[in-house]
Every structure is written in structure tokens, then in C-alpha cells.
Scaffold this motif. Structure first.
Motif, PDB file in Angstrom:
ATOM      1  N   ASN A   6      25.789 -83.333  43.496  1.00  0.00           N
ATOM      2  CA  ASN A   6      26.962 -82.509  43.204  1.00  0.00           C
ATOM      3  C   ASN A   6      26.642 -81.303  42.318  1.00  0.00           C
ATOM      4  O   ASN A   6      27.200 -80.229  42.521  1.00  0.00           O
ATOM      5  CB  ASN A   6      28.036 -83.369  42.531  1.00  0.00           C
ATOM      6  N   GLU A  37      33.670 -93.268  34.555  1.00  0.00           N
ATOM      7  CA  GLU A  37      34.823 -92.904  35.375  1.00  0.00           C
ATOM      8  C   GLU A  37      35.938 -92.377  34.487  1.00  0.00           C
ATOM      9  O   GLU A  37      36.140 -92.852  33.361  1.00  0.00           O
ATOM     10  CB  GLU A  37      35.314 -94.116  36.172  1.00  0.00           C
ATOM     11  N   ASP A  96      36.305 -83.636  37.916  1.00  0.00           N
ATOM     12  CA  ASP A  96      34.952 -83.782  37.381  1.00  0.00           C
ATOM     13  C   ASP A  96      33.959 -83.218  38.393  1.00  0.00           C
ATOM     14  O   ASP A  96      34.345 -82.680  39.436  1.00  0.00           O
ATOM     15  CB  ASP A  96      34.649 -85.232  36.986  1.00  0.00           C
ATOM     16  N   THR A 154      32.076 -84.460  40.546  1.00  0.00           N
ATOM     17  CA  THR A 154      31.995 -85.029  41.893  1.00  0.00           C
ATOM     18  C   THR A 154      32.816 -84.225  42.897  1.00  0.00           C
ATOM     19  O   THR A 154      32.609 -84.360  44.106  1.00  0.00           O
ATOM     20  CB  THR A 154      32.465 -86.495  41.910  1.00  0.00           C
ATOM     21  N   GLN A 171      33.277 -85.745  31.836  1.00  0.00           N
ATOM     22  CA  GLN A 171      33.410 -85.283  33.219  1.00  0.00           C
ATOM     23  C   GLN A 171      32.070 -85.157  33.926  1.00  0.00           C
ATOM     24  O   GLN A 171      32.012 -84.769  35.092  1.00  0.00           O
ATOM     25  CB  GLN A 171      34.123 -83.927  33.236  1.00  0.00           C
ATOM     26  N   LEU A 172      31.003 -85.508  33.239  1.00  0.00           N
ATOM     27  CA  LEU A 172      29.672 -85.283  33.785  1.00  0.00           C
ATOM     28  C   LEU A 172      28.701 -86.291  33.206  1.00  0.00           C
ATOM     29  O   LEU A 172      28.730 -86.594  32.015  1.00  0.00           O
ATOM     30  CB  LEU A 172      29.237 -83.857  33.429  1.00  0.00           C
ATOM     31  N   ASP A 173      27.858 -86.867  34.051  1.00  0.00           N
ATOM     32  CA  ASP A 173      26.713 -87.671  33.662  1.00  0.00           C
ATOM     33  C   ASP A 173      25.717 -87.566  34.810  1.00  0.00           C
ATOM     34  O   ASP A 173      26.024 -86.987  35.854  1.00  0.00           O
ATOM     35  CB  ASP A 173      27.107 -89.131  33.371  1.00  0.00           C
ATOM     36  N   ARG A 204      26.823 -88.852  38.329  1.00  0.00           N
ATOM     37  CA  ARG A 204      27.823 -88.001  38.973  1.00  0.00           C
ATOM     38  C   ARG A 204      27.258 -86.630  39.320  1.00  0.00           C
ATOM     39  O   ARG A 204      27.765 -85.955  40.231  1.00  0.00           O
ATOM     40  CB  ARG A 204      29.061 -87.867  38.080  1.00  0.00           C
ATOM     41  N   ARG A 258      26.955 -94.127  35.060  1.00  0.00           N
ATOM     42  CA  ARG A 258      28.125 -93.492  35.650  1.00  0.00           C
ATOM     43  C   ARG A 258      29.376 -93.888  34.874  1.00  0.00           C
ATOM     44  O   ARG A 258      29.621 -95.073  34.619  1.00  0.00           O
ATOM     45  CB  ARG A 258      28.285 -93.887  37.118  1.00  0.00           C
TER      46      ARG A 258
END
Length: 367
Positions: free
Chosen positions: A52, A36, A330, A332, A43-45, A48, A34
Motif C-alpha cells: 500500500n 486496527e 488509513d 490500506t 493509521q500506519l504500521d 499495513r 498490524r
């Protein structure tokens, strides 16, 4: 009304345009960890994504260069390398995410509790003048491709450059036929109005705009006017609604420099990556790239659904490619969209169409 959080977790949620492969080869960056936004630009992994976003079309992107044999060869090498990086990443985390080329693959992976990784090409510049290379990329799992990016190329005029072909070049028209033959979805995002019109006319299968917006909310060439959105829908196509060009873009010299650096983020050391994130965040605080927020996004999305119809909209935020606005930074934040659409009166069947059904229908019809 169903619980929005529970519903969002149950739905197969796909994004039509994920630029995240730009991060796959970064030193010290891991798709299974993860990250931040306070200290990273991604903006993505996978952490996350969980709960979502079920997956989407992971992009093989190549920046536009000269229209020469030498430049085409370099671009092709870059595109092949990015494709291999996607392969290697998916193989490392096969228990959590899997490659998909069909609707059945996506449904199966979602049922198994795994994430879904389709593959697309943004900018077919790397194929040069050899349409046979489309079959090579199809063989490596690519199921969607767009002809052009921010500059006019050998195939088509760009929406953000001077026209050369008044739509598609002769090679671009042959490209449409080859895409149809292979069963690959044509992505018209970034194409000029004239190029869009010609693709819509020529293609035997519906088009997708993987990450585009509406001029009905903000007038910009990258967005589609309402008449063209209706024409897209009339031919069975789908617009992947995006977060970009909800407002004017503030592209200062400093921001442009950061974007250029971002394009080569895989070549940066860990400390250089941290410095890039620090400078990016500092600029966001003083001179944000977009003067739009989540409320603007929802207003424009609802307008697009009214114009296109519930069967002709999906999502393509442009995560890791310049997308994201205040309050929607992002993946989330994606459950907020489901919550707001439920509150606006859409039901579970509507949301299933928007989040994946419409996009998968076009994929099936192309094949």
C-alpha cells in the motif's frame, strides 16, 4: 488499462509527511505488528504499509512553546529523543525498512523489497536561534524541514496564528539560506501566505508543501490558493496533497482534549491507550472531526492536479497527524487512489510522478 492493484504494488509509493514516529515509543505498540482502527489510533504500521505504501518522510514533530531559551532547550531535547526513536525503530527492522537520504537510497531499497524511511522536521522551533543545529539534524539524516507549525514562532508566521513578522523573521530568512546550503528541502506547509511568498522568493531550490490542500476546494488558511499553487509549480515545487481541511474542522473541547492526550501517547499505559482509542472512535461516531469523505478527497486532488500540473503534485495525507476521512481512514485505502486516477485517464508514467517521482525530483534538486 493496467490492473490498479498490481500497478500500485509495483510503484514506489511515498508520502511526504508521516507522523507515525509519535507511536514508536508507545508501551506495547510495535511497528512490525498490524494494528486496527477499531482499537488503536495509529493509521500506519509495516504490515499495513506492505503493498500500500513504500515509505516516506517520517516526521520529527515538536509542539510549539514559548520563545525562550529554556523552552527551546526542552524542545531540542524532545526533537533529539524523537530522532533517536526513529533510529532505534529502523535498526530493529532493518531487514524490512531502511533509512534513506537520497533518491538512489529510495530506489535501491525499493528494488530490494524494503520500505523507505526518509526523515523530516515539522516545526523548526527546537533549533531556537541556533541555525547551526540544522547541520546536526542533517547529519542524522533529516532531508526536509518546515519552519513553523500552528503558532507563529521565531522563524515565521503560521497560517493559523496572528502574524508577527509579515512573513519570515530575519532569522527565518537566514534559515532559508542555511537550508539551501545544506541541501535540505524546505517544507512550506503551515506557513502563512506571506511566509510562503518570501520562501518562494528567497529559496534557490524548489519548495515542497508536504501536507497541504487547495482553497479552490475548501477555503481555509492552511490550504493554498490556486495562484500560489501555480507559482509553486512555476518554480519547480511540489504540493503534497492532504486529507485535512477538505471541510470545516469540528474541534470540540472533547476532541481537543483527546488531541492533547494523543500528543503524549508514549507516556500512556496500554490500558490508557485502549481507552483513548475507544473515546476517539466514539466521538467519530457522533461528532466526526471532518465532514468530508473519499469522494471529496478525489475531487480536490483532481482539481489540484489540473491547477499545478502533473509534475507538481505528490501525496501527504497527514497520517497519524489528524488526517483521514470517511472511506479513507488509513494507508490500506491508498490503492483506491491509484484505481481512481487510472479510471480518470492518467497513465502509469503519470502515477509514477505523483507517487514518488515529483517528490524525489525536488529532493535531488535541493541537494
Amino acid at each position: 488499462m493496467p490492473d490498479a492493484t498490481d500497478l500500485h504494488r509495483r510503484l514506489l509509493t511515498l508520502d511526504a509527511h508521516l507522523d507515525t514516529p509519535i507511536h514508536f515509543a508507545r508501551p506495547g505498540w510495535h511497528f512490525d505488528e498490524r494494528h486496527e482502527l477499531a482499537d488503536d489510533v495509529a493509521q500506519l504500521d509495516m504490515p499495513r504499509m506492505e503493498g500500500n505504501l513504500s515509505g516516506g518522510f517520517f516526521v520529527i514533530y515538536t509542539a510549539q512553546g514559548p520563545l525562550t531559551d529554556e523552552a527551546y532547550a526542552a524542545a531540542l531535547a524532545s526533537a533529539r529523543r524523537r530522532s533517536r526513536e526513529i533510529d532505534e525503530t529502523l535498526a530493529r527492522f532493518a531487514d524490512r525498512i531502511g533509512p534513506a537520504t537520497t533518491v538512489a537510497d529510495a530506489t535501491r531499497l525499493h528494488g530490494e523489497g524494503r520500505m523507505v524511511a526518509f526523515r523530516s522536521i515539522e516545526n523548526c522551533y527546537p533549533i531556537g536561534e541556533d541555525l547551526g543545529l540544522l547541520a546536526e539534524f542533517h547529519g542524522h539524516g533529516v532531508r526536509m524541514a518546515g519552519p513553523v507549525h500552528v503558532r507563529t514562532n521565531q522563524l515565521a508566521d503560521s497560517s493559523t496564528d496572528m502574524p508577527r513578522w509579515n512573513g519570515l523573521s530575519p532569522l527565518g530568512e537566514a534559515w532559508v539560506a542555511e537550508m539551501n546550503r545544506l541541501g535540505m528541502v524546505i517544507d512550506a506547509s503551515h506557513a502563512s501566505d506571506a511566509a510562503f511568498d518570501r520562501m518562494l522568493e528567497l529559496s534557490k531550490a524548489p519548495l515542497v508543501l508536504s501536507h497541504s490542500g487547495t482553497r479552490g476546494f475548501y477555503d481555509h488558511p492552511r490550504n493554498l490558493d490556486d495562484d500560489r499553487i501555480r507559482a509553486l509549480a512555476a518554480r519547480g515545487g511540489v504540493i503534497g496533497f492532504t486529507t485535512i481541511y477538505l471541510s470545516a474542522m469540528h474541534m470540540s473541547a472533547e476532541r481537543a482534549g483527546l488531541f492533547r492526550t494523543m500528543g503524549h501517547i508514549g507516556d500512556l499505559s496500554v490500558s490508557e491507550q485502549l481507552d483513548l482509542a475507544r473515546r476517539w472512535n466514539a466521538l467519530d461516531a457522533t461528532a466526526p472531526m471532518w465532514r468530508a469523505d473519499f469522494e471529496d478527497y478525489m475531487k480536490a486532488l483532481l482539481h489540484t492536479i489540473r491547477v499545478a500540473g502533473i509534475d507538481h503534485v505528490c501525496f501527504g495525507a497527514d497520517w497519524d497527524g489528524g488526517g483521514g476521512v470517511e472511506g479513507f481512514r488509513d494507508v490500506t485505502a491508498l490503492p483506491r487512489v491509484t484505481e481512481r486516477l487510472l479510471a480518470a485517464g492518467f497513465d502509469e508514467a503519470d502515477l509514477e510522478k505523483l507517487w514518488s517521482g515529483n517528490l524525489l525530483r525536488v529532493l535531488a534538486e535541493a541537494g
